[in-house]
Design a protein around this motif. Structure first.
Motif, short mmCIF file in Angstrom:
data_model
loop_
_atom_site.label_atom_id
_atom_site.label_comp_id
_atom_site.label_asym_id
_atom_site.label_seq_id
_atom_site.Cartn_x
_atom_site.Cartn_y
_atom_site.Cartn_z
N LEU A 126 0.80 -1.24 0.00
CA LEU A 126 0.00 0.00 0.00
C LEU A 126 0.83 1.28 0.00
O LEU A 126 0.30 2.37 -0.12
N SER A 127 2.15 1.12 0.11
CA SER A 127 2.96 2.35 0.15
C SER A 127 3.51 2.73 -1.22
O SER A 127 4.27 3.69 -1.34
N LEU A 163 -7.80 2.99 4.18
CA LEU A 163 -8.32 1.92 5.05
C LEU A 163 -7.18 1.13 5.72
O LEU A 163 -7.24 0.81 6.90
N GLY A 164 -6.17 0.82 4.95
CA GLY A 164 -5.07 -0.01 5.50
C GLY A 164 -5.47 -1.47 5.46
O GLY A 164 -6.66 -1.81 5.38
N ARG A 179 -8.17 -3.16 8.10
CA ARG A 179 -9.59 -2.87 7.83
C ARG A 179 -10.04 -3.50 6.52
O ARG A 179 -11.17 -3.94 6.39
N ILE A 180 -9.13 -3.54 5.56
CA ILE A 180 -9.49 -4.18 4.28
C ILE A 180 -9.83 -5.65 4.55
O ILE A 180 -10.86 -6.16 4.10
N ASN A 181 -8.96 -6.30 5.31
CA ASN A 181 -9.20 -7.72 5.59
C ASN A 181 -10.48 -7.94 6.39
O ASN A 181 -11.21 -8.90 6.15
N GLU A 182 -10.75 -7.04 7.32
CA GLU A 182 -12.00 -7.17 8.10
C GLU A 182 -13.21 -7.12 7.16
O GLU A 182 -14.17 -7.86 7.32
N ARG A 183 -13.13 -6.24 6.19
CA ARG A 183 -14.26 -6.10 5.26
C ARG A 183 -14.38 -7.31 4.34
O ARG A 183 -15.49 -7.73 4.00
#
Ligand code: GLU
Length: 552
Positions: free
Chosen positions: A469-470, A534-535, A538-542
């Motif tokens: 993500l960076s 989101l990071g 949070r992406i994985n949670e979704r």
């Protein structure tokens, strides 16, 4: 009556009026304004809620006065007390403030030309009427309602003009003795204009918007003062516009037919005639009959001023819309001038529509979207906060708790040549950015955008593993393509189209799956920007939430 008799009559009728009109002329001297400065006024009657048409007229008053360095004042025209509504005056001032149409002077604002409420100016009007009596241009009329009604009946039968004029104005030539008799009998009376007009002659008026117009001269002995000694609108506005030094009377064109009366009043009073600009009404195509009609508060929600505030339409965006109604060249100018605001535009009467302007909801929405697209994320956040404070307190709380993220989301695709145009009103933010706040991101979000497809959770899980993500947007997209190819997807939609049997799909399908899982929507602003905010956690949670939702 001789002049001496008329002076006597004026004293009998107005014993308490001691001031002269000359004194008032001194109290309200010429304004000290630069050449070309326009003095405009908004003169509402406090008869109920404010209509979009009223706001439009006040808006025109404001922009013309402002751009010319003049003055725009608010005058409460409460001459018809029967029609006045409790709280009507307060409603007008609060709607004007709410719509950011702020008079430079006037009722409830400062100003040197007040009082700005007609019911507080009775003495002034009576002073001028007293003078008209002396000059032979006004007289007391003792006709009863029944007499007037029977004249009307006769006129209807004879198909002649309705009203009190010429031979029907029986009291215009009463002698002083006769007047005294009526008064001794305690008969009620009004004061009428003794019209000097000849309807066989014509007057010409050049309206700033409608151009040259011709009318027969007025010969109606209209009422100047009613039985209770208060003025009619016709008379009051003439006196006020003179003493308040109005240069431009901008008002609805339902008043055009009264122009011959008004012009005559200015003339007999010896006043300069202001310029008139009669604006066309805002119309709409009736959804049932298809006929063009005036905007109606009963049928059209957007006719009432309250609608805009509740719907969350930004006042400044409504100003843009009013500007497009005001001047036909405004919209093109605004859309072509990214860095300009309404204050940079020069309004002109030449560009004002002569006929009725049709209310155009789509145009309003489009201007609102443009308005929002030109605002920074911070600005949209702050304005939405103010709106939700009043209209959606629960969401307001969440916005406050998620300020930092929210601003980041609102700032996506802002610094680009064609910024996003997804929000048309404050109330859209909640829906358009429903993925921005974790507390609001529930399984139901998926159901809303449910399509035929079920997206592959394992595939997207693997994908997230390999994404950094960076990196830059470009590197991210290259990596996504790589991942697509490794997993049997085409790197571009074009390739996929060439031989669809060779692939499971194309790179866009992977992005779509991810987008749906993390935003609950099939359309969103730039995906990688959303992912970054989101990071991974949070992406994985979704993604897990989607797994549950889709029973995978
Ligand atoms: N009081 C009038 C009205 O409410 C105002 C007309 C004018 O602006 O002269 O229609």
């Amino acid at each position: 009556m001789t002049e001496k008799e008329r002076i006597e009559l004026s004293e009998i009728l107005f014993p308490n009026i001691k001031r002269t009109k000359e004194e008032y002329e001194k109290i309200y001297p010429e304004r000290n304004l630069k050449a070309g400065a326009m003095v405009t006024r908004y003169g509402p009657s406090p008869t109920g809620s404010v209509h979009l048409g009223n706001l439009f007229s006040a808006f025109c008053d404001m922009v013309y006065a402002r751009q010319s360095g003049g003055s725009f004042f608010l005058r409460i025209e409460d001459t018809d007390q029967k029609r006045a509504v409790a709280g009507g005056v307060e409603n007008i001032t609060s709607v004007l403030k709410g719509f950011d149409i702020i008079p430079t002077e006037g009722y409830s604002f400062k100003g040197e030309y007040g009082p700005y409420k007609q019911s507080e100016r009775t003495e002034i009007y009576q002073t001028y009427v007293k003078d008209l009596i002396v000059k032979g241009f006004a007289y007391p009329c003792f006709m009863t309602e029944e007499e007037i009604a029977s004249i009307r009946e006769e006129q209807e039968i004879n198909k002649t003009k309705i009203g009190i004029y010429g031979m029907y104005a029986t009291d215009r030539d009463l002698s002083l003795e006769e007047v005294k008799e009526h008064l001794a009998n305690k008969e009620e009376y009004v004061i009428r204009l003794k019209s000097p007009g000849d309807p066989n002659k014509q007057i010409e008026v050049v309206d700033c918007i409608k151009g040259k117009m011709k009318f027969p001269e007025n010969d109606m002995d209209i009422v100047l003062l009613k039985k209770d000694g208060t003025p009619t609108y016709h008379f009051a506005h003439v006196i006020d516009d003179h003493l308040m030094h109005t240069t431009h009377v901008i008002r609805g064109d339902e008043w055009v037919s009264s122009l011959p009366v008004h012009i005559q009043l200015f003339e007999i009073l010896g006043f300069n005639i202001p310029k008139y600009a009669h604006i066309a009404p805002i119309t709409i195509k009736d959804s049932e009959t298809g006929a063009i009609r005036k905007l109606s508060k009963r049928k059209d929600p957007w006719a009432g001023a309250k609608f805009y505030e509740e719907a969350g339409i930004p006042i400044k965006a409504l100003h843009l819309y009013l500007a497009t109604i005001a001047n036909t060249n405004f919209e093109e100018w605004y859309l072509n001038n990214q860095d300009k605001t309404i204050d940079d535009f020069t309004f002109s009467f030449d560009k004002q529509a002569i006929g009725g302007t049709s209310f155009d909801e789509a145009k309003l929405t489009n201007l609102c979207k443009t308005y929002f697209s030109r605002k920074s994320g911070e600005e949209v956040y702050e304005e939405t906060l103010a709106y939700t404070e009043k209209f959606d307190p629960d969401y307001n709380k969440l916005l406050k708790e998620n300020k930092e993220d929210m601003i980041k989301f609102l700032n996506i695709e802002k610094d680009v040549p064609r910024p996003r145009k997804d929000i048309a009103k404050y109330s859209d933010v909640k829906e358009e950015f429903s993925y921005a706040i974790d507390e609001m991101f529930k399984q139901e979000n998926y159901a809303k955008y449910e399509g035929e497809k079920t997206y592959d959770v394992e595939l997207i899980k693997d994908y997230i593993e390999v994404i950094d993500l960076s990196t830059t947007n470009e590197e991210w997209f290259n990596k996504t393509k790589e991942f697509a190819v490794e997993n049997g997807y085409a790197a571009t939609p074009k390739e996929y189209k060439k031989s669809p049997d060779n692939y499971k799909g194309h790179v866009g399908d992977i992005c779509e799956a991810l987008r749906v899982m993390i935003t609950g929507r099939t359309k969103s602003p730039d995906l990688f920007s959303i992912m970054k905010i989101l990071g991974k956690t949070r992406i994985n949670e979704r993604i897990e939430l989607y797994r549950k939702y889709s029973n995978q």
